[in-house]
Enzyme design. Structure first.
Site, PDB file in Angstrom:
ATOM      1  N   HIS A 121     -48.173  14.417   4.936  1.00 23.18           N
ATOM      2  CA  HIS A 121     -46.941  14.914   5.958  1.00 23.18           C
ATOM      3  C   HIS A 121     -46.134  13.141   5.932  1.00 23.18           C
ATOM      4  CE1 HIS A 121     -45.332  15.066   9.519  1.00 23.18           C
ATOM      5  NE2 HIS A 121     -45.481  16.318   9.724  1.00 23.18           N
ATOM      6  N   ASP A 198     -55.835  13.215   7.986  1.00 19.34           N
ATOM      7  CA  ASP A 198     -55.216  13.324   9.189  1.00 19.34           C
ATOM      8  C   ASP A 198     -55.568  14.891   9.830  1.00 19.34           C
ATOM      9  OD1 ASP A 198     -53.093  15.084  10.131  1.00 19.34           O
ATOM     10  OD2 ASP A 198     -51.276  14.424   8.240  1.00 19.34           O
ATOM     11  N   GLN A 201     -53.525  19.699  10.875  1.00 12.75           N
ATOM     12  CA  GLN A 201     -53.130  20.864  10.746  1.00 12.75           C
ATOM     13  C   GLN A 201     -55.207  21.556  11.216  1.00 12.75           C
ATOM     14  OE1 GLN A 201     -50.816  23.182  10.963  1.00 12.75           O
ATOM     15  NE2 GLN A 201     -49.549  21.581  10.893  1.00 12.75           N
ATOM     16  N   LYS A 224     -50.767  20.735  18.851  1.00 12.55           N
ATOM     17  CA  LYS A 224     -50.650  21.427  18.334  1.00 12.55           C
ATOM     18  C   LYS A 224     -51.541  22.213  17.892  1.00 12.55           C
ATOM     19  CE  LYS A 224     -47.930  19.704  14.069  1.00 12.55           C
ATOM     20  NZ  LYS A 224     -47.947  18.753  12.830  1.00 12.55           N
ATOM     21  N   CYS A 362     -41.349  17.970   6.457  1.00 17.26           N
ATOM     22  CA  CYS A 362     -41.897  16.789   6.315  1.00 17.26           C
ATOM     23  C   CYS A 362     -42.657  16.588   5.372  1.00 17.26           C
ATOM     24  CB  CYS A 362     -42.681  16.570   7.945  1.00 17.26           C
ATOM     25  SG  CYS A 362     -41.491  16.389   9.492  1.00 17.26           S
TER      26      CYS A 362
HETATM   27  C1  PLP Z   1     -48.175  17.878  12.027  1.00 21.40           C
HETATM   28  C2  PLP Z   1     -48.229  17.059  11.215  1.00 21.40           C
HETATM   29  C3  PLP Z   1     -48.204  15.721  11.334  1.00 21.40           C
HETATM   30  C4  PLP Z   1     -47.475  14.381  12.790  1.00 21.40           C
HETATM   31  O1  PLP Z   1     -47.805  15.222  13.767  1.00 21.40           O
HETATM   32  P1  PLP Z   1     -46.945  14.477  15.284  1.00 21.40           P
HETATM   33  O2  PLP Z   1     -47.896  15.187  16.529  1.00 21.40           O
HETATM   34  O3  PLP Z   1     -45.483  15.024  15.252  1.00 21.40           O
HETATM   35  O4  PLP Z   1     -47.051  12.651  14.732  1.00 21.40           O
HETATM   36  C5  PLP Z   1     -49.026  14.792  10.212  1.00 21.40           C
HETATM   37  N1  PLP Z   1     -50.123  15.525   9.686  1.00 21.40           N
HETATM   38  C6  PLP Z   1     -49.545  17.009   9.291  1.00 21.40           C
HETATM   39  C7  PLP Z   1     -50.392  17.277   8.369  1.00 21.40           C
HETATM   40  C8  PLP Z   1     -49.341  17.381  10.466  1.00 21.40           C
HETATM   41  O5  PLP Z   1     -49.718  18.896  10.561  1.00 21.40           O
END
Ligand code: PLP
Length: 404
Positions: A121, A198, A201, A224, A362
């Site tokens: 992302h 990260d 997801q 999320k 993104c």
């Molecule tokens: C949504 C997402 C982000 C960013 O998250 P924010 O809530 O916008 O800070 C980063 N990495 C992944 C894989 C995402 O799905």
């Protein structure tokens, strides 16, 4: 097992109509919907204990502080962090990654390298590019194959002791690929590199254990995982958080301030400058309780069923191509239909009450890799149903007829 009717009744928004049709919400990878208990937790905070935390001797402030710290402990337990002070409240994944990337200026020198992957992302690309520019380091990218799986042999070739940190997503938001992070963490530690995961997801779909993974940092967004926007978590190993310089200066993060010198507060406060999103942090704990009451294993099993069903049904549509066909996937289906622009499909299915994402999600480098302008992305959550997938399939067929 998951009782779908009971689950759906927890989410008031699922009773809404959009463009005169019952809402079908398939944009869960962008943000999840919120159950009533989370909405109630936010109101309850403002109605009964609203007060600034960690500051007052007065009762309300103590009640607010207790609720906030109880939430931190819930999350500690949920991800199995060794200490509660290794769990930092943030505003989301983006904040967590920037905090680490900013602090890593202290550990990355000119000629060193930072490693990410081809399926990150933008939030897990740009902060590392900024770090590399600041210090004169090189950004290395683990390549992927045309199914959207990382090429592990190439990762191992790129990995040398020049690499100071590997930052990688557990699951890709655009492709749904589940990455073999256990292997990546072990190998990276073998050359002395730290690892940031990260987990934006993964946190909504699976249980994970930061001690078992042995990752150095793990970050995710509250919004999320059925929690509020503006809430999030950065887990960091105590030894790293002690070494890492503070990200923001201000109130709450200090031990002592004089004009000559400031000393910093103990963890976690060193990284929590200013008044945080108190209601958000408390309600994030409620969201985690909610997910655990259903059970992430039950959620995962049910979502895998939706993924399989959705994949089969969508592939029956002539000319539909799925982007991201990794063997290990979560419930994200990115697709295109012939040469039709994703935006056109998204607009037509929206008229039928169906929310999907269109565009690059993104992740522009992924779109460049597949040489496409974007995709239509349907991402399923545990409150979705096969009937809703049928509605999506019918809507895409209708869009295809109208557009070709
Ligand atoms: C949504 C997402 C982000 C960013 O998250 P924010 O809530 O916008 O800070 C980063 N990495 C992944 C894989 C995402 O799905």
């Amino acid at each position: 097992m998951l009782d779908i009717n009971k689950v759906r009744a927890d989410f008031p928004i699922l009773n809404e109509t959009v463009n005169g049709k019952p809402l079908v919400y398939f944009d869960n990878a962008a943000t999840s919907q919120k159950p009533q208990v989370v909405i109630d937790a936010i109101s309850a905070y403002y109605e009964t204990i609203n007060s600034n935390i960690h500051r007052g001797v007065h009762t309300l402030s103590q009640l607010a502080t207790d609720a906030y710290e109880v939430s931190r402990q819930k999350i500690q337990k949920h991800i199995n962090a060794k200490h509660a002070h290794e769990v930092l409240f943030t505003t989301g994944t983006t904040h967590g990654i920037n905090l680490v990337a900013s602090g890593f200026s202290a550990f990355v020198k000119a000629g060193d390298a930072v490693m990410i992957s081809a399926m990150e992302h933008h939030s897990n690309i740009v902060p590392w590019q900024m770090l590399c520019e600041r210090v004169g380091a090189e950004l290395l990218v683990i390549p992927m194959n045309d199914k959207g799986e990382l090429i592990i042999e190439e990762f191992e070739k790129l990995l040398t002791n020049r690499v100071k940190i590997v930052a990688i997503n557990h699951i890709s938001n655009a492709l749904g690929t589940i990455n073999p992070i256990e292997h990546i963490i072990t190998k990276a530690h073998g050359v002395g590199a730290a690892v940031l995961i990260d987990g934006a997801q993964s946190a909504p779909h699976m249980q994970f254990d930061v001690q078992q993974l042995d990752c150095d940092f793990y970050t995710f967004s509250g919004h999320k995982v059925c929690g509020p926007t503006g809430s999030g978590i950065l887990y960091g190993k105590e030894e790293w958080l002690n070494k890492l310089p503070p990200y923001q200066g201000g109130g709450e993060m200090i031990k002592e301030v004089t004009f000559a010198k400031t000393t910093y507060a103990e963890l976690p406060h060193k990284f929590e400058a200013g008044t945080p999103n108190i209601a958000g942090g408390i309600a994030l704990g409620t969201a985690i309780d909610y997910l655990n009451a259903i059970g992430l294993d039950n959620i995962n099993t049910y979502e895998q069923e939706l993924l399989q069903y959705g994949t089969e049904k969508l592939l029956e549509i002539e000319g539909l191509k799925i982007i991201g066909t990794a063997k290990n996937k979560t419930s994200v289906i990115s697709f295109n239909v012939g040469d039709i622009h994703p935006y056109d499909i998204g607009s037509i299915v929206d008229k039928m009450g169906i929310a999907v994402r269109t565009g690059h999600h993104c992740t522009q480098p992924i779109m460049d890799f597949f040489k496409i302008p974007g995709t239509v992305r349907a991402s399923f959550s545990f409150y979705n149903t096969k009937e809703e997938i049928d509605a999506l399939v019918a809507a895409v067929i209708k869009a295809q007829r109208m557009l070709s």
